[in-house]
Scaffold this motif. Structure first.
Motif, PDB file in Angstrom:
ATOM      1  N   PHE A  34      45.736  39.933  42.402  1.00 43.37           N
ATOM      2  CA  PHE A  34      45.539  38.758  41.551  1.00 43.37           C
ATOM      3  C   PHE A  34      45.727  37.444  42.291  1.00 43.37           C
ATOM      4  O   PHE A  34      46.640  37.303  43.111  1.00 43.37           O
ATOM      5  CB  PHE A  34      46.525  38.773  40.380  1.00 43.37           C
ATOM      6  N   PHE A  35      44.887  36.465  41.929  1.00 43.73           N
ATOM      7  CA  PHE A  35      45.156  35.077  42.323  1.00 43.73           C
ATOM      8  C   PHE A  35      46.124  34.487  41.307  1.00 43.73           C
ATOM      9  O   PHE A  35      47.258  34.167  41.628  1.00 43.73           O
ATOM     10  CB  PHE A  35      43.846  34.285  42.380  1.00 43.73           C
ATOM     11  N   SER A  36      45.691  34.364  40.063  1.00 42.79           N
ATOM     12  CA  SER A  36      46.569  33.890  38.987  1.00 42.79           C
ATOM     13  C   SER A  36      45.893  34.150  37.657  1.00 42.79           C
ATOM     14  O   SER A  36      44.674  34.048  37.540  1.00 42.79           O
ATOM     15  CB  SER A  36      46.867  32.395  39.134  1.00 42.79           C
ATOM     16  N   ASN A  37      46.706  34.472  36.655  1.00 39.71           N
ATOM     17  CA  ASN A  37      46.209  34.603  35.284  1.00 39.71           C
ATOM     18  C   ASN A  37      46.799  33.563  34.348  1.00 39.71           C
ATOM     19  O   ASN A  37      46.727  33.710  33.127  1.00 39.71           O
ATOM     20  CB  ASN A  37      46.512  36.017  34.750  1.00 39.71           C
TER      21      ASN A  37
ATOM     22  N   ALA B 184      41.129  36.395  38.632  1.00 38.81           N
ATOM     23  CA  ALA B 184      41.762  35.194  38.088  1.00 38.81           C
ATOM     24  C   ALA B 184      41.288  35.011  36.662  1.00 38.81           C
ATOM     25  O   ALA B 184      40.162  35.376  36.318  1.00 38.81           O
ATOM     26  CB  ALA B 184      41.421  33.960  38.929  1.00 38.81           C
ATOM     27  N   ALA B 185      42.153  34.440  35.841  1.00 37.65           N
ATOM     28  CA  ALA B 185      41.795  34.239  34.435  1.00 37.65           C
ATOM     29  C   ALA B 185      42.464  32.996  33.895  1.00 37.65           C
ATOM     30  O   ALA B 185      43.494  32.548  34.412  1.00 37.65           O
ATOM     31  CB  ALA B 185      42.210  35.457  33.592  1.00 37.65           C
ATOM     32  N   ALA B 186      41.852  32.422  32.861  1.00 43.43           N
ATOM     33  CA  ALA B 186      42.407  31.295  32.106  1.00 43.43           C
ATOM     34  C   ALA B 186      42.893  30.200  33.053  1.00 43.43           C
ATOM     35  O   ALA B 186      42.143  29.741  33.910  1.00 43.43           O
ATOM     36  CB  ALA B 186      43.525  31.800  31.181  1.00 43.43           C
TER      37      ALA B 186
ATOM     38  N   ALA C 295      36.171  40.532  43.109  1.00 42.56           N
ATOM     39  CA  ALA C 295      36.989  39.864  42.091  1.00 42.56           C
ATOM     40  C   ALA C 295      36.192  39.617  40.812  1.00 42.56           C
ATOM     41  O   ALA C 295      34.964  39.537  40.820  1.00 42.56           O
ATOM     42  CB  ALA C 295      37.528  38.542  42.637  1.00 42.56           C
ATOM     43  N   VAL C 296      36.931  39.475  39.711  1.00 41.79           N
ATOM     44  CA  VAL C 296      36.356  39.127  38.410  1.00 41.79           C
ATOM     45  C   VAL C 296      37.073  37.889  37.891  1.00 41.79           C
ATOM     46  O   VAL C 296      38.307  37.801  37.958  1.00 41.79           O
ATOM     47  CB  VAL C 296      36.505  40.278  37.398  1.00 41.79           C
ATOM     48  N   LEU C 297      36.312  36.943  37.373  1.00 41.86           N
ATOM     49  CA  LEU C 297      36.881  35.705  36.829  1.00 41.86           C
ATOM     50  C   LEU C 297      36.679  35.677  35.318  1.00 41.86           C
ATOM     51  O   LEU C 297      35.624  36.069  34.810  1.00 41.86           O
ATOM     52  CB  LEU C 297      36.218  34.480  37.456  1.00 41.86           C
TER      53      LEU C 297
ATOM     54  N   VAL D 196      33.198  37.270  34.394  1.00 43.56           N
ATOM     55  CA  VAL D 196      32.159  36.837  35.316  1.00 43.56           C
ATOM     56  C   VAL D 196      32.410  37.492  36.665  1.00 43.56           C
ATOM     57  O   VAL D 196      33.513  37.409  37.218  1.00 43.56           O
ATOM     58  CB  VAL D 196      32.166  35.300  35.462  1.00 43.56           C
ATOM     59  N   SER D 197      31.406  38.141  37.214  1.00 42.48           N
ATOM     60  CA  SER D 197      31.543  38.741  38.539  1.00 42.48           C
ATOM     61  C   SER D 197      31.615  37.641  39.595  1.00 42.48           C
ATOM     62  O   SER D 197      31.242  36.485  39.353  1.00 42.48           O
ATOM     63  CB  SER D 197      30.361  39.658  38.838  1.00 42.48           C
ATOM     64  N   ALA D 198      32.086  38.013  40.785  1.00 39.80           N
ATOM     65  CA  ALA D 198      32.138  37.043  41.873  1.00 39.80           C
ATOM     66  C   ALA D 198      30.752  36.508  42.208  1.00 39.80           C
ATOM     67  O   ALA D 198      30.573  35.310  42.456  1.00 39.80           O
ATOM     68  CB  ALA D 198      32.778  37.694  43.102  1.00 39.80           C
TER      69      ALA D 198
END
Length: 566
Positions: free
Chosen positions: A348-351, A398-400, A418-420, A458-460
């Motif tokens: 994860f980057f950040s949620n 990453a999300a929100a 990754a998925v956003l 959303v896909s990378a």
């Protein structure tokens, strides 16, 4: 084709399969089996899909569904592997490599004909990290191949005959996971912790309290009696083993313990109600590379490039974590660099804000407000940095608010796997973190409204096409950091770097004159304050259901929530 995904959760893998199939022109819908077999049957009757794919399933598909149409099950094990705890066994048995198999549903579990399979390496990481990265990469590759073969109508799936040795692995129970602190080596303890880091955890006893241990990292200096609690650091607790010590970031009280918050949260916050006082064992931000210990934030420098690495369990960022990361960011700004890279080595980057910590708080509304303001402080600091280029390097999802933290940077680099999720609505929130400034700035007003209203993953690749991402990094999870370092060195050596930094500063001044950042923050926070402090707002029920893993809303997670009237 029309494809229906049946899943037990619209989790990281389900979302990635949805996004990657959609990118390739398929019409994809999702139904959750947690709402019962009739919900699955109803979705099949309504949609009449050409193909059913189950990327993450904990229960069997209804027999009438798989008998009427082709249903492909994604099993996280190599061909011939059967059973419900495949990845757990891969870690427990120290498999150097593992696999994903896409097979046709039939009466016997994991026994159907094989449509595709893909192998992957097993690095020494936690099961959830492995699942979201190497296993997810392999699963998507296998699903795409299986769907292509099905669409071609000429491929004959391979039966599981004697040519495929069958290995049945039972559910990996707590009896096998249990840690013998007096006799297990540190490596054994780490393997047990990593094999259960997200779910189900390792059941243990601390000071007479039954808790589940989540996550494990080695410690190279602290020592004590086997099983002894030694220290805390940034919310984690250090515990002695027979020949060393380990850091455990999170604990989860057992439901039968009577604890009102029986869900994962920082270990130190759970221990706060126990009769124990432990010393804090801090380490410097620029921790030497040869230290074998745990920290969730560290700074390192290579020439003219600074790297602010951070990794929080589940990608969630509590008030304390946001404040510590902001302090680390300010430290990084004091270093003589022209490029600063933000992100972790993998996963994860950040949620965004930490819903578990908020749910456990004495006043969740106040904690929500404090957490959001701490997140805003961090994002604003990134936006106001004008003396160097800032890069957000997304090794994972990453999300929100986590997406908006990335968008505050000058460039966003993203691993292709990754998925956003650049939206807030599924938690009943309007959103903050300056999204009303950064998102339209990158994708335009119309696309920003669509992304936040539709609330789809959303896909990378799609993120790059939309303008959310500046550069895709086609690397495996274990190679992302090295690739990002090479790219950052190239950026720092670019002959026009000074001009780009000057242009960035000029653009920030122009934007500030047109509308100050303070205005965006004020307006967003006003909307969020009204939600946080309204006890009838859907956010509170949605947050509680999410944290406590209770099903909520529609069995079709892509449908617009009933409470969403905007």
């Amino acid at each position: 084709m029309d494809i229906l995904l049946v899943a037990s959760a619209f989790n990281s893998l389900s979302q990635r399969v949805y996004a990657e199939l959609s990118d390739r022109g398929h019409r994809v819908d999702v139904v959750l089996d947690t709402h019962g077999p009739d919900a699955v049957r109803a979705a099949v009757r309504e949609l009449r899909p050409d193909l059913v794919v189950a990327p993450m399933l904990k229960t069997a598909l209804p027999e009438d569904v798989w008998r009427e149409r082709t249903c492909l099950i994604v099993h996280p094990g190599p061909p011939g592997d059967r059973g419900p705890s495949s990845l757990d066994w891969a870690i427990a048995e120290q498999a150097p490599s593992w696999g994903v198999t896409v097979l046709q549903a039939e009466a016997a579990m994991d026994a159907g004909d094989i449509w595709a399979s893909q192998s992957f390496p097993v690095p020494p990481v936690g099961k959830s990290d492995l699942y979201r990265n190497e296993a997810s990469d392999a699963a998507v590759a296998a699903v795409l191949l299986a769907v292509e073969r099905y669409a071609g109508a000429s491929y004959k799936p391979r039966p599981q005959t004697d040519a495929v040795p069958v290995v049945w692995r039972d559910f990996l129970r707590q009896e096998r996971r249990r840690i013998d602190w007096a006799n297990d080596s540190t490596d054994t303890v780490l393997r047990k912790l990593r094999g259960a880091d997200s779910q189900p955890g390792v059941l243990d006893e601390i000071l007479g309290h039954e808790v589940f241990l989540h996550g494990g990292h080695p410690e190279d200096r602290l020592r004590g009696r086997p099983g002894e609690l030694l220290a805390t650091r940034a919310g984690a607790v250090c515990r002695a083993t027979r020949d060393g010590a380990v850091w455990i970031p999170e604990l989860r009280p057992r439901k039968s313990s009577g604890d009102p918050a029986p869900f994962r949260r920082p270990a130190a916050s759970v221990l706060a109600s126990f009769p124990v006082t432990l010393p804090e064992a801090p380490v410097p931000l620029d921790l030497p590379a040869d230290r074998r210990t745990w920290t969730d934030i560290r700074y390192r420098q290579q020439g003219d490039v600074g790297f602010l690495d951070f990794s929080f369990p589940g990608g969630a960022m509590s008030t304390d974590q946001c404040r510590r990361l902001l302090a680390a960011y300010e430290y990084a700004l004091a270093r003589p660099t022209s490029v600063l890279v933000l992100g972790g080595a993998r996963d994860f980057f950040s949620n965004g804000i930490h819903l578990n910590v908020i749910e456990a708080a004495a006043d969740p509304a106040e904690e929500s407000w404090a957490n959001l303001n701490a997140m805003d402080d961090l994002v604003e600091a990134v936006l106001r940095t004008t003396d160097r280029l800032v890069v957000a390097a997304l090794a994972g999802n990453a999300a929100a608010g986590g997406v908006m933290l990335a968008l505050a940077a000058d460039q966003v680099w993203c691993r292709t796997g990754a998925v956003l999720n650049p939206h807030y609505r599924r938690m009943g929130l309007y959103g903050s973190e300056f999204w009303t400034y950064t998102l339209p700035r990158r994708v335009g007003d119309a696309t920003a409204r669509r992304l936040t209203a539709q609330a789809l993953p959303v896909s990378a690749a799609s993120a790059e096409w939309l303008g959310l991402v500046d550069r895709l990094v086609p690397a495996g999870a274990g190679e992302f950091t090295a690739e990002a370092e090479l790219l950052a060195a190239g950026l720092a050596a670019a002959p026009d770097l000074r001009q780009r930094i000057a242009a960035k500063a000029a653009a920030r001044r122009a934007d500030e004159q047109e509308r100050p950042l303070a205005d965006y923050r004020r307006d967003e926070l006003a909307r969020m304050h009204a939600i946080f402090f309204d006890p009838t707002a859907p956010y509170h029920a949605l947050r509680s259901a999410f944290v406590r893993k209770r099903p909520t809303g529609s069995p079709r997670p892509l449908a617009r929530p009933a409470w969403d009237t905007e």
